[in-house]
Write a protein that holds these residues in place. Structure first.
Motif, PDB file in Angstrom:
ATOM      1  N   LYS A   1      10.043  16.348   9.872  1.00  0.00           N
ATOM      2  CA  LYS A   1      10.836  15.423   8.887  1.00  0.00           C
ATOM      3  C   LYS A   1      10.042  15.924   7.486  1.00  0.00           C
ATOM      4  CE  LYS A   1      10.819  10.576   7.543  1.00  0.00           C
ATOM      5  NZ  LYS A   1      10.447   9.283   7.860  1.00  0.00           N
ATOM      6  N   TYR A   2       8.822  16.012   7.393  1.00  0.00           N
ATOM      7  CA  TYR A   2       8.812  16.664   5.917  1.00  0.00           C
ATOM      8  C   TYR A   2       8.804  17.823   5.752  1.00  0.00           C
ATOM      9  CZ  TYR A   2       9.056  11.869   4.475  1.00  0.00           C
ATOM     10  OH  TYR A   2       9.215  10.256   5.051  1.00  0.00           O
TER      11      TYR A   2
ATOM     12  N   VAL B   1       1.406  14.646   1.347  1.00  0.00           N
ATOM     13  CA  VAL B   1       2.907  14.889   2.160  1.00  0.00           C
ATOM     14  C   VAL B   1       1.998  14.170   3.679  1.00  0.00           C
ATOM     15  CG1 VAL B   1       4.319  16.047   3.938  1.00  0.00           C
ATOM     16  CG2 VAL B   1       3.854  16.680   1.746  1.00  0.00           C
TER      17      VAL B   1
ATOM     18  N   LYS C   1       1.284  11.284   3.052  1.00  0.00           N
ATOM     19  CA  LYS C   1       2.767  10.075   3.806  1.00  0.00           C
ATOM     20  C   LYS C   1       2.643  10.042   5.407  1.00  0.00           C
ATOM     21  CE  LYS C   1       7.422  10.100   2.141  1.00  0.00           C
ATOM     22  NZ  LYS C   1       8.317  10.180   0.961  1.00  0.00           N
ATOM     23  N   SER C   2       3.070  11.005   5.569  1.00  0.00           N
ATOM     24  CA  SER C   2       3.293  11.285   6.710  1.00  0.00           C
ATOM     25  C   SER C   2       2.232  10.450   7.982  1.00  0.00           C
ATOM     26  CB  SER C   2       3.112  13.048   7.953  1.00  0.00           C
ATOM     27  OG  SER C   2       4.053  13.721   6.341  1.00  0.00           O
TER      28      SER C   2
ATOM     29  N   GLU D   1       3.231   6.877   7.885  1.00  0.00           N
ATOM     30  CA  GLU D   1       4.351   6.543   7.982  1.00  0.00           C
ATOM     31  C   GLU D   1       4.067   6.908   9.970  1.00  0.00           C
ATOM     32  OE1 GLU D   1       8.168   8.806   6.959  1.00  0.00           O
ATOM     33  OE2 GLU D   1       7.836   8.243   5.344  1.00  0.00           O
TER      34      GLU D   1
END
Length: 214
Positions: free
Chosen positions: A188-189, A203, A206-207, A210
């Motif tokens: 995704k990122y 990141v 954040k990953s 989620e």
């Protein structure tokens, strides 16, 4: 959580980026749940291995820059490496095609030793000044991380893992990779380049947030 990384053994910023990512991972409390997969990417698939050629001479011709500019670029790379605890011996680097090294990477991945061989190849190239296109050097590097000598010889004497190398490069083109290192978190990122550990950590968190919210 998965992290896919495209890089080339010849790329100094790929080694620096690896170390910065690892520094971020050390600070990430869920690091044991992160699966890192290394992918092949050749910056110059047509490069001819030239052990006898001075790297500065090669670089000035290949990039169309002055020797002074080349020295400045090398000095900056060496400084950046030192900031992450790495030792770059730029004067000892050998101009070498990285294809065989990528085949070795794919072989090591099949044995669950992708990270180990990546580190060993980087160190051999940037610190020890070894030829990463030389069969005997690669066999020695592979043995150093516990890979079977006979199997390694078979890999280097064949195209057994050529398909995996090409697949990685094709996937990189499909997702728009323009340069390396290139990091993809959970499909995704994306993070491009040798970013600061703080950027990688952001990141990662954040990953993870989620993923665990699903």
């Amino acid at each position: 959580m998965k992290v896919d990384i495209w890089s080339d053994i010849r790329c100094p910023f790929c080694y620096i980026g690896k170390r910065k990512f690892e520094q971020a991972l050390e600070q990430f409390e869920n690091r044991e749940d992160v699966v890192v997969t290394w992918h092949s990417f050749q910056l110059d698939a047509n490069l001819k291995t030239q052990p006898e050629v001075d790297l500065i001479d090669y670089f000035t011709k290949a990039k169309g820059i002055s020797r002074e500019q080349a020295h400045q670029m090398f000095s900056r790379a060496k400084e950046m490496a030192a900031e992450t605890g790495l030792e770059f011996n730029m004067d000892s680097l050998i101009v070498a095609n990285s294809y065989k090294s990528h085949q070795l990477l794919q072989f090591a991945k099949s044995k669950g030793l992708g990270d180990e061989i990546k580190e060993a190849l980087f160190e051999a190239h940037f610190t020890e000044g070894k030829n990463i296109d030389d069969r005997e050097s690669l066999i020695q590097i592979a043995a150093g991380i516990g890979l079977d000598k006979k199997e390694t010889e078979e890999v280097l004497d064949s195209e057994k893992f050529a398909y995996q190398v090409k697949q990685d490069e094709m996937e990189a083109r499909n997702i728009g990779v323009q340069g390396v290192p290139f990091f993809v978190f959970n499909n995704k990122y994306a993070v491009s380049g040798a970013q600061a550990p703080e950027s990688f950590l952001e990141v990662l968190e954040k990953s993870w947030k989620e993923e665990t919210a699903l």
